[in-house]
Scaffold this motif. Structure first.
Motif, PDB file in Angstrom:
ATOM      1  N   PHE A  73      40.043  38.403  45.130  1.00  0.00           N
ATOM      2  CA  PHE A  73      41.176  38.892  44.346  1.00  0.00           C
ATOM      3  C   PHE A  73      42.230  37.800  44.135  1.00  0.00           C
ATOM      4  N   ALA A  74      41.835  36.559  44.327  1.00  0.00           N
ATOM      5  CA  ALA A  74      42.770  35.450  44.160  1.00  0.00           C
ATOM      6  C   ALA A  74      43.246  35.350  42.716  1.00  0.00           C
ATOM      7  N   SER A  75      44.534  35.051  42.552  1.00  0.00           N
ATOM      8  CA  SER A  75      45.151  34.905  41.238  1.00  0.00           C
ATOM      9  C   SER A  75      46.454  34.139  41.431  1.00  0.00           C
ATOM     10  N   PHE A  76      47.239  34.010  40.372  1.00  0.00           N
ATOM     11  CA  PHE A  76      48.510  33.306  40.497  1.00  0.00           C
ATOM     12  C   PHE A  76      49.541  34.110  41.274  1.00  0.00           C
ATOM     13  N   VAL A  77      49.273  35.394  41.549  1.00  0.00           N
ATOM     14  CA  VAL A  77      50.156  36.164  42.423  1.00  0.00           C
ATOM     15  C   VAL A  77      49.556  36.269  43.822  1.00  0.00           C
ATOM     16  N   GLY A  78      48.623  35.370  44.131  1.00  0.00           N
ATOM     17  CA  GLY A  78      48.027  35.318  45.457  1.00  0.00           C
ATOM     18  C   GLY A  78      46.802  34.430  45.448  1.00  0.00           C
ATOM     19  N   ARG A  79      46.985  33.151  45.722  1.00  0.00           N
ATOM     20  CA  ARG A  79      45.859  32.219  45.693  1.00  0.00           C
ATOM     21  C   ARG A  79      45.004  32.296  46.958  1.00  0.00           C
ATOM     22  N   GLN A  80      45.647  32.579  48.108  1.00  0.00           N
ATOM     23  CA  GLN A  80      44.973  32.445  49.390  1.00  0.00           C
ATOM     24  C   GLN A  80      45.263  33.664  50.273  1.00  0.00           C
ATOM     25  N   PRO A  81      44.442  33.886  51.325  1.00  0.00           N
ATOM     26  CA  PRO A  81      44.575  35.081  52.170  1.00  0.00           C
ATOM     27  C   PRO A  81      45.765  35.027  53.117  1.00  0.00           C
ATOM     28  N   ILE A  82      46.925  35.404  52.613  1.00  0.00           N
ATOM     29  CA  ILE A  82      48.108  35.575  53.444  1.00  0.00           C
ATOM     30  C   ILE A  82      48.582  37.015  53.306  1.00  0.00           C
ATOM     31  N   ALA A  83      49.473  37.442  54.204  1.00  0.00           N
ATOM     32  CA  ALA A  83      49.951  38.824  54.193  1.00  0.00           C
ATOM     33  C   ALA A  83      50.900  39.064  53.026  1.00  0.00           C
TER      34      ALA A  83
END
Length: 411
Positions: A190-200
């Motif tokens: 689900f990576a995108s520009f509103v979340g590239r990597q697995p963080i909370a």
């Protein structure tokens, strides 16, 4: 010159350093000093002899509200040659999803390059064309995974490595404290520009700490990285304890109170309800045509810590329901020490779905992009309550918290 501290993280392909004057008793009992303030106090030593470009926006200001670009441009000790604008632009004139394009800054004459929507080699090519040796990052974050400036930082770090440039990150406070992380952790698919990597979803870190995390966990070959920390900031401090002026980081983030609720109520972007854009209280006002006081009453019965809900009616000027009166709730945080924005956002989604027959997720499943998986949507659709949804991500959150702890700079 005060002494400096340099810490090198093992296991990275390039030296990752933290440079800062040693903490003093005065630092511990005065308002926060930003990374830029400490950079100036150190005579711009980390930038000595290098051509510098700055990634920033209107939040890159001193405590007397001068922009750092103007300050650096007027200082012979630093060779500032370029500015890089993120989403909303360097001077902040663009709305969500927009930027200002390429232009020469009227105040300084410096070339301003548009970085929004660019990453990898195209962004590296911009850094190369600008002629800089070092890319400096100074933007105020708000503490939520889906706020795009932290991914601008990530993309710049990735591109700086490709272009063989150094990165210097000037730290600023997390306005909603750095006490802890909460919410679901993003799944890689689900990576995108509103979340590239697995963080909370609420990461509980500063941009300097995130830069260390990105370099140590997510960039196999990170650039040479200097983080210039703050002094005088504690993890439990909200923004009003910092003594720093608040400049809206984006048009719909007008106050620190907006930032306080944003990590939870931004989830309404994934629904057919208004998240308050086009009002004077975005992300605090939520609603839709046909909603009434039943939603506020149902949300109040959840007895969520630190927050109350007022039946509210408002008329957005743009975004969803423009120039139409809608009903819903206003979120009132009365005890921010115990308030949990992500749990609150989930509780509001659960009760909105039950209180309004016309509730639906947007067809593109933007809610999955925001939350980082299908979990929230599918559980709420299946009738799960707030506690059940929150419980479902605790194992992955515990793993992230352990990883996060290795990169923290402040107590």
């Amino acid at each position: 010159m005060p002494p400096t501290r340099r810490t090198v993280l093992a296991g990275t392909a390039a030296a990752l350093t933290v440079s800062a004057p040693a903490a003093t008793a005065a630092d511990r009992h005065t308002s926060a000093r930003t990374g830029f303030e400490r950079l100036v106090a150190d005579g711009y030593a980390p930038l000595g002899g290098e051509r510098v470009g700055v990634v920033t926006n209107p939040t890159g200001v001193t405590r007397d509200v001068r922009h750092i670009v103007d300050v650096m441009h007027a200082d012979d000790r630093v060779d500032l040659v370029a500015v890089f604008g993120p989403e909303h632009g360097f001077r902040g004139t663009a709305q969500a999803g927009g930027s200002e394009g390429r232009y020469d800054d009227p105040a300084t004459g410096l070339p301003v390059y548009d970085t929004y929507g660019r990453r990898g080699q195209p962004l590296a090519d911009i850094f190369t064309a600008s002629g800089v040796d070092t890319v400096v990052f100074d933007i105020q974050d708000v503490g939520a995974r889906f706020y795009t400036y932290i991914w601008t930082l990530f993309d710049c770090m990735e591109a700086a490595r490709l272009a063989k440039k150094r990165m210097v990150v000037l730290d600023r406070p997390n306005p909603v404290t750095g006490r802890g992380a909460s919410g679901p952790v993003l799944k890689p698919q689900f990576a995108s520009f509103v979340g590239r990597q697995p963080i909370a979803q609420a990461h509980g870190m500063t941009v300097g700490e995130l830069a260390r995390l990105f370099a140590g966990e997510f960039l196999p070959a990170p650039p040479a990285l200097d983080v210039v920390p703050m002094s005088g900031w504690r993890r439990a401090d909200f923004y009003d304890r910092s003594g720093l002026p608040w400049v809206p980081p984006s048009p719909n983030m007008p106050t620190p109170e907006t930032a306080l609720v944003y990590a939870g109520t931004c989830l309404f972007e994934g629904t057919n309800l208004s998240e308050g854009r086009g009002t004077t209280r975005p992300f605090e006002l939520l609603g839709a045509e046909g909603l009434d006081g039943r939603w506020a009453a149902a949300a109040g019965e959840l007895d969520l810590p630190g927050v109350r809900f007022r039946e509210a009616y408002f008329t957005p000027t743009f975004s969803k329901f423009p120039h139409r009166t809608v009903g819903g709730v206003q979120v009132h945080v009365h005890d921010r020490r115990v308030y949990d924005p992500v749990r609150t956002g989930i509780g509001l989604l659960v009760t909105a779905r039950r209180a309004w027959a016309e509730f639906h997720w947007l067809p593109n499943h933007w809610i999955d992009t925001l939350t980082g998986s299908t979990l929230v949507r599918t559980m709420i659709d299946a009738g799960a309550g707030t506690d059940d949804v929150v419980a479902a991500w605790q194992d992955e959150l515990a793993v992230f918290r352990r990883t996060r702890a290795r990169y923290l700079l402040y107590r």
